[in-house]
Design a protein around this motif. Structure first.
Motif, PDB file in Angstrom:
ATOM      1  N   TYR A   1       0.903  -1.077   0.031  1.00 47.39           N
ATOM      2  CA  TYR A   1       0.038  -0.136  -0.100  1.00 47.39           C
ATOM      3  C   TYR A   1       0.860   1.395  -0.110  1.00 47.39           C
ATOM      4  CZ  TYR A   1      -3.821   3.188   1.180  1.00 47.39           C
ATOM      5  OH  TYR A   1      -4.783   4.126   1.138  1.00 47.39           O
ATOM      6  N   LEU A   2       2.026   1.314   0.632  1.00 50.18           N
ATOM      7  CA  LEU A   2       2.879   2.553   0.992  1.00 50.18           C
ATOM      8  C   LEU A   2       3.397   2.706  -0.433  1.00 50.18           C
ATOM      9  CD1 LEU A   2       4.278   4.648   2.715  1.00 50.18           C
ATOM     10  CD2 LEU A   2       5.939   2.867   3.187  1.00 50.18           C
ATOM     11  N   TYR A   3       4.085   1.726  -0.971  1.00 49.61           N
ATOM     12  CA  TYR A   3       4.879   1.940  -2.073  1.00 49.61           C
ATOM     13  C   TYR A   3       3.894   2.552  -3.420  1.00 49.61           C
ATOM     14  CZ  TYR A   3       8.889  -0.098  -0.218  1.00 49.61           C
ATOM     15  OH  TYR A   3      10.156  -0.313   0.423  1.00 49.61           O
ATOM     16  N   ILE A   4       2.759   1.989  -3.607  1.00 53.46           N
ATOM     17  CA  ILE A   4       2.060   2.645  -4.722  1.00 53.46           C
ATOM     18  C   ILE A   4       1.437   3.882  -4.418  1.00 53.46           C
ATOM     19  CG2 ILE A   4      -0.666   2.104  -5.820  1.00 53.46           C
ATOM     20  CD1 ILE A   4      -0.271  -1.082  -5.107  1.00 53.46           C
ATOM     21  N   TYR A   5       1.209   4.211  -3.105  1.00 58.44           N
ATOM     22  CA  TYR A   5       0.816   5.546  -2.739  1.00 58.44           C
ATOM     23  C   TYR A   5       2.072   6.514  -3.110  1.00 58.44           C
ATOM     24  CZ  TYR A   5      -0.193   9.851  -0.013  1.00 58.44           C
ATOM     25  OH  TYR A   5      -0.493  11.018   0.139  1.00 58.44           O
ATOM     26  N   ILE A   6       3.083   6.338  -2.643  1.00 57.61           N
ATOM     27  CA  ILE A   6       4.090   6.905  -2.930  1.00 57.61           C
ATOM     28  C   ILE A   6       4.469   7.023  -4.403  1.00 57.61           C
ATOM     29  CG2 ILE A   6       6.781   7.288  -2.533  1.00 57.61           C
ATOM     30  CD1 ILE A   6       6.599   5.870   0.063  1.00 57.61           C
ATOM     31  N   GLY A   7       4.289   6.049  -5.107  1.00 56.40           N
ATOM     32  CA  GLY A   7       4.457   6.068  -6.464  1.00 56.40           C
ATOM     33  C   GLY A   7       3.520   7.231  -7.357  1.00 56.40           C
ATOM     34  N   GLY A   8       2.402   7.358  -6.793  1.00 56.01           N
ATOM     35  CA  GLY A   8       1.531   8.434  -7.317  1.00 56.01           C
ATOM     36  C   GLY A   8       1.629  10.030  -6.307  1.00 56.01           C
ATOM     37  N   PHE A   9       2.746  10.045  -5.818  1.00 61.14           N
ATOM     38  CA  PHE A   9       2.782  11.286  -4.938  1.00 61.14           C
ATOM     39  C   PHE A   9       2.631  12.571  -5.691  1.00 61.14           C
ATOM     40  CE2 PHE A   9       5.401  14.635  -2.738  1.00 61.14           C
ATOM     41  CZ  PHE A   9       4.583  15.039  -1.740  1.00 61.14           C
ATOM     42  N   LEU A  10       3.329  12.518  -6.807  1.00 61.79           N
ATOM     43  CA  LEU A  10       3.602  13.753  -7.629  1.00 61.79           C
ATOM     44  C   LEU A  10       2.159  14.360  -8.069  1.00 61.79           C
ATOM     45  CD1 LEU A  10       5.277  15.774  -9.247  1.00 61.79           C
ATOM     46  CD2 LEU A  10       5.154  14.043 -11.328  1.00 61.79           C
ATOM     47  N   PHE A  11       1.473  13.398  -8.414  1.00 68.30           N
ATOM     48  CA  PHE A  11       0.013  13.771  -8.788  1.00 68.30           C
ATOM     49  C   PHE A  11      -0.644  14.511  -7.459  1.00 68.30           C
ATOM     50  CE2 PHE A  11       0.022   9.876 -11.311  1.00 68.30           C
ATOM     51  CZ  PHE A  11       0.440  10.852 -12.403  1.00 68.30           C
ATOM     52  N   VAL A  12      -0.545  13.776  -6.074  1.00 66.72           N
ATOM     53  CA  VAL A  12      -1.209  14.790  -5.073  1.00 66.72           C
ATOM     54  C   VAL A  12      -0.527  15.720  -4.688  1.00 66.72           C
ATOM     55  CG1 VAL A  12      -1.366  14.299  -2.407  1.00 66.72           C
ATOM     56  CG2 VAL A  12      -1.527  12.237  -4.168  1.00 66.72           C
ATOM     57  N   LEU A  13       0.734  16.100  -4.955  1.00 65.54           N
ATOM     58  CA  LEU A  13       1.331  17.188  -4.824  1.00 65.54           C
ATOM     59  C   LEU A  13       0.847  18.335  -5.717  1.00 65.54           C
ATOM     60  CD1 LEU A  13       3.471  18.782  -3.137  1.00 65.54           C
ATOM     61  CD2 LEU A  13       5.343  17.959  -4.923  1.00 65.54           C
ATOM     62  N   MET A  14       0.862  18.004  -6.874  1.00 68.38           N
ATOM     63  CA  MET A  14       0.111  18.748  -7.921  1.00 68.38           C
ATOM     64  C   MET A  14      -1.060  19.319  -7.855  1.00 68.38           C
ATOM     65  SD  MET A  14       3.019  19.461  -9.851  1.00 68.38           S
ATOM     66  CE  MET A  14       2.454  19.992 -11.445  1.00 68.38           C
ATOM     67  N   TYR A  15      -1.787  18.553  -7.447  1.00 70.70           N
ATOM     68  CA  TYR A  15      -3.195  18.659  -7.310  1.00 70.70           C
ATOM     69  C   TYR A  15      -3.545  19.683  -6.025  1.00 70.70           C
ATOM     70  CZ  TYR A  15      -7.924  18.429  -5.340  1.00 70.70           C
ATOM     71  OH  TYR A  15      -9.386  18.897  -4.943  1.00 70.70           O
ATOM     72  N   ASN A  16      -2.665  19.699  -5.044  1.00 71.10           N
ATOM     73  CA  ASN A  16      -2.960  20.254  -3.859  1.00 71.10           C
ATOM     74  C   ASN A  16      -2.261  21.782  -4.171  1.00 71.10           C
ATOM     75  OD1 ASN A  16      -3.732  19.167  -0.818  1.00 71.10           O
ATOM     76  ND2 ASN A  16      -2.674  17.483  -1.971  1.00 71.10           N
ATOM     77  N   VAL A  17      -1.211  21.804  -4.892  1.00 72.19           N
ATOM     78  CA  VAL A  17      -0.595  23.112  -5.079  1.00 72.19           C
ATOM     79  C   VAL A  17      -1.722  24.027  -6.230  1.00 72.19           C
ATOM     80  CG1 VAL A  17       1.143  24.357  -6.573  1.00 72.19           C
ATOM     81  CG2 VAL A  17       1.768  22.387  -4.914  1.00 72.19           C
ATOM     82  N   ALA A  18      -2.288  23.215  -7.040  1.00 74.65           N
ATOM     83  CA  ALA A  18      -3.233  23.855  -8.003  1.00 74.65           C
ATOM     84  C   ALA A  18      -4.270  24.169  -7.126  1.00 74.65           C
ATOM     85  CB  ALA A  18      -3.915  22.910  -9.055  1.00 74.65           C
ATOM     86  N   THR A  19      -4.928  23.576  -6.232  1.00 72.52           N
ATOM     87  CA  THR A  19      -5.907  23.848  -5.192  1.00 72.52           C
ATOM     88  C   THR A  19      -5.631  25.239  -4.688  1.00 72.52           C
ATOM     89  OG1 THR A  19      -6.797  21.574  -5.154  1.00 72.52           O
ATOM     90  CG2 THR A  19      -7.471  23.082  -3.407  1.00 72.52           C
ATOM     91  N   GLY A  20      -4.387  25.177  -4.024  1.00 72.62           N
ATOM     92  CA  GLY A  20      -3.989  26.383  -3.108  1.00 72.62           C
ATOM     93  C   GLY A  20      -4.108  27.673  -4.036  1.00 72.62           C
ATOM     94  N   ILE A  21      -3.493  27.504  -5.464  1.00 71.93           N
ATOM     95  CA  ILE A  21      -3.492  28.718  -6.358  1.00 71.93           C
ATOM     96  C   ILE A  21      -4.939  29.081  -6.679  1.00 71.93           C
ATOM     97  CG2 ILE A  21      -2.979  29.619  -8.688  1.00 71.93           C
ATOM     98  CD1 ILE A  21      -0.522  27.587  -8.268  1.00 71.93           C
ATOM     99  N   PHE A  22      -5.853  28.108  -6.845  1.00 73.92           N
ATOM    100  CA  PHE A  22      -7.319  28.489  -7.269  1.00 73.92           C
ATOM    101  C   PHE A  22      -7.763  29.161  -5.748  1.00 73.92           C
ATOM    102  CE2 PHE A  22      -7.502  24.940 -10.585  1.00 73.92           C
ATOM    103  CZ  PHE A  22      -7.921  25.860 -11.680  1.00 73.92           C
ATOM    104  N   SER A  23      -7.417  28.784  -4.759  1.00 72.08           N
ATOM    105  CA  SER A  23      -8.009  29.317  -3.352  1.00 72.08           C
ATOM    106  C   SER A  23      -7.550  30.784  -3.358  1.00 72.08           C
ATOM    107  CB  SER A  23      -7.817  28.583  -2.174  1.00 72.08           C
ATOM    108  OG  SER A  23      -8.163  27.279  -2.336  1.00 72.08           O
ATOM    109  N   ALA A  24      -6.237  31.132  -3.797  1.00 71.83           N
ATOM    110  CA  ALA A  24      -5.683  32.380  -3.639  1.00 71.83           C
ATOM    111  C   ALA A  24      -6.529  33.424  -4.852  1.00 71.83           C
ATOM    112  CB  ALA A  24      -4.418  32.029  -4.006  1.00 71.83           C
ATOM    113  N   LEU A  25      -6.892  32.676  -5.775  1.00 72.24           N
ATOM    114  CA  LEU A  25      -7.633  33.478  -6.646  1.00 72.24           C
ATOM    115  C   LEU A  25      -9.006  33.771  -6.218  1.00 72.24           C
ATOM    116  CD1 LEU A  25      -6.040  32.081 -10.027  1.00 72.24           C
ATOM    117  CD2 LEU A  25      -5.374  34.127  -8.659  1.00 72.24           C
ATOM    118  N   GLY A  26      -9.539  33.019  -4.980  1.00 70.15           N
ATOM    119  CA  GLY A  26     -10.846  33.408  -4.795  1.00 70.15           C
ATOM    120  C   GLY A  26     -11.789  32.072  -5.486  1.00 70.15           C
ATOM    121  N   ASP A  27     -11.045  31.402  -6.033  1.00 75.90           N
ATOM    122  CA  ASP A  27     -11.963  30.085  -6.737  1.00 75.90           C
ATOM    123  C   ASP A  27     -11.738  28.788  -5.871  1.00 75.90           C
ATOM    124  OD1 ASP A  27     -13.257  28.529  -8.336  1.00 75.90           O
ATOM    125  OD2 ASP A  27     -12.025  28.843  -9.966  1.00 75.90           O
TER     126      ASP A  27
END
Length: 470
Positions: free
Chosen positions: A134-160
């Motif tokens: 479970y751990l290794y598969i999760y870590i393998g997809g971490f880049l997607f998790v990181l990019m999603y969270n950063v994009a969400t933060g930017i949308f929030s900064a723009l009030g969206d």
């Protein structure tokens, strides 16, 4: 839709902005919640313990993603509040390039250190293999998790706060379907739960980034943005590093605490995992409101509106209280019923363990809500030293109390470390937030140009602006 958080009545603005964030947080929690529910009900208690055993490590990665989210959103909010759209776009470019590199590096580190850390945590041998899968598969997809969270933060900064919600709701529903497919139809076991999460988070991350790029093209600035700005990266790191450390150190503290709990065996671990999932659901939702308040504070400080920030802080705290009171009651009165989401067929020891955790911790949700709201304003104001002191106090006190109380009270002593740490850390946050401790000094700094004016004149202009708006 890009929204200016410096205009309109704070109550209405925060409600409209934070409600989509809350819904988004709930659905994001469903990723892990559904994995645990299906693990416990379909695959059994051992599978639930296996998924939960890797939880402190996956939370460190999630904490890094959330820290990047909060850190970048403060700077983008500030630039948006100042109407500096060219630098804002340059900041977004810088963020995306930086986190892509960071994601690749952390994936390699996680895969290399995953097994040694799991053994260091004294993970029970009967669940070690499934935990590592479970751990290794999760870590393998971490880049997607990181990019999603950063994009969400930017949308929030723009009030969206709505756009990322649409992607998350869709992917959460798909995740539930894939969880059931990969466990009940295609018997992949714990690995099936991990692959379902990998696929759905990957889809959400890619779609969110693509949509963000197209959205930013519609915002016109006075100059041409650069692809990478070392100066803006430095400003973002000033906020992001403490935010990442905050999230990561809390997760490391939980990891240390779980290393003690692992010594009680897989049944106690399963009960703890079920209870802490419910606890994390509430705390993460409160943190989401706090993240929205950080964006609100940063935009309004960028526009020079300190009184509006203080007004919004009270409103955000009230919103958090309205959410947590029902859960405090449910977890205190019918904890066994709530735990049956995960532990329907589990041992009496697992159920009793989770029950005691919820009964001890849930009455103190109101206390931690106060702390998180105050800390979020400190972060929005870029008062990072105060922010880090307030954050690490909670972690340090909880870990120390675990080691003190465990030999005296047993595993129940570990549960009491939560409320003791929360109460002590909240008192520290109140002291750091008190008038004169942070916002008055902002007028003498260069972080928020709109505040570089005489105090009386600034407050008068702010009152007049709010009166006209309302």
């Amino acid at each position: 839709m890009v929204k200016d958080l410096t205009q309109g009545k704070p109550l209405k603005v925060l409600l409209i902005f934070c409600i989509p964030l809350l819904i988004s947080s709930i659905f994001q929690q469903l990723y892990n919640m559904v994995d645990s529910i299906i693990a416990g009900k379909v695959l059994g208690e051992a599978a639930l313990a296996a998924v939960g055993a890797s939880y402190p490590i996956t939370m460190i990665f999630t904490a890094i993603a959330l820290g990047c989210n909060l850190g970048c959103s403060v700077i983008i909010s500030k630039l948006f509040g100042e109407r500096n759209y060219t630098d804002m776009k340059s900041g977004v470019n810088t963020i995306l390039i930086s986190v892509a590199v960071l994601g690749v590096l952390l994936t390699g580190i996680g895969i290399g250190l995953g097994s040694p850390i799991m053994r260091l945590l004294k993970t029970p041998n009967d669940i070690m293999a499934d935990s590592l899968v479970y751990l290794y598969i999760y870590i393998g997809g971490f880049l997607f998790v990181l990019m999603y969270n950063v994009a969400t933060g930017i949308f929030s900064a723009l009030g969206d706060s709505r756009t990322p919600l649409y992607f998350l709701v869709s992917s959460s529903l798909v995740n539930i379907g894939l969880d059931l497919l990969f466990t009940m139809v295609i018997p992949m076991g714990v690995a099936g739960l991990a692959w379902a999460t990998f696929i759905t988070q990957g889809i959400a991350g890619v779609l969110c980034i693509v949509t963000l790029i197209f959205r930013l093209r519609k915002i016109k600035g006075e100059g041409k943005p650069v692809w990478f700005s070392p100066l803006l990266l430095k400003q973002m790191l000033y906020v992001a590093i403490p935010s990442v450390l905050q999230q990561s150190f809390v997760s490391v503290g939980n990891l240390v605490i779980q290393s003690i709990i692992n010594g009680y065996g897989s049944s106690v671990l399963a009960g703890y995992i079920a209870a802490v999932k419910l606890n994390t659901f509430v705390i993460t939702t409160i943190t989401t409101v706090a993240g929205g308040l950080s964006a609100f504070a940063a935009q309004n400080l960028g526009a020079g509106k300190i009184r509006r920030v203080l007004h919004g802080s009270g409103i955000a705290l009230l919103m958090a209280m309205v959410f947590i009171i029902p859960f405090s009651i449910l977890f205190s009165v019918i904890p066994e019923t709530m735990l049956k989401l995960f532990l329907e067929e589990s041992s009496a020891l697992s159920v009793s363990t989770g029950t005691r955790f919820l009964i001890i911790v849930s009455p103190f949700y109101a206390v931690i809500s106060v702390k998180l709201m105050l800390d979020s304003v400190l972060r929005g104001a870029q008062s990072m030293l105060s922010f880090m002191v307030a954050t690490f106090a909670d972690l340090l006190i909880r870990v120390i109390m675990c080691y003190i109380l465990d030999p005296v009270l047993g595993v129940e002593g570990i549960w009491w470390s939560w409320p003791i740490g929360w109460v002590a850390a909240t008192l520290i946050s109140v002291g750091l937030f008190a008038p004169g401790k942070w916002y008055k000094s902002l007028r003498a700094q260069h972080l928020f140009p709109a505040l570089q004016k005489d105090n009386a004149t600034a407050d008068t202009n702010e009152r007049e602006a709010e009166t006209k708006t309302e």
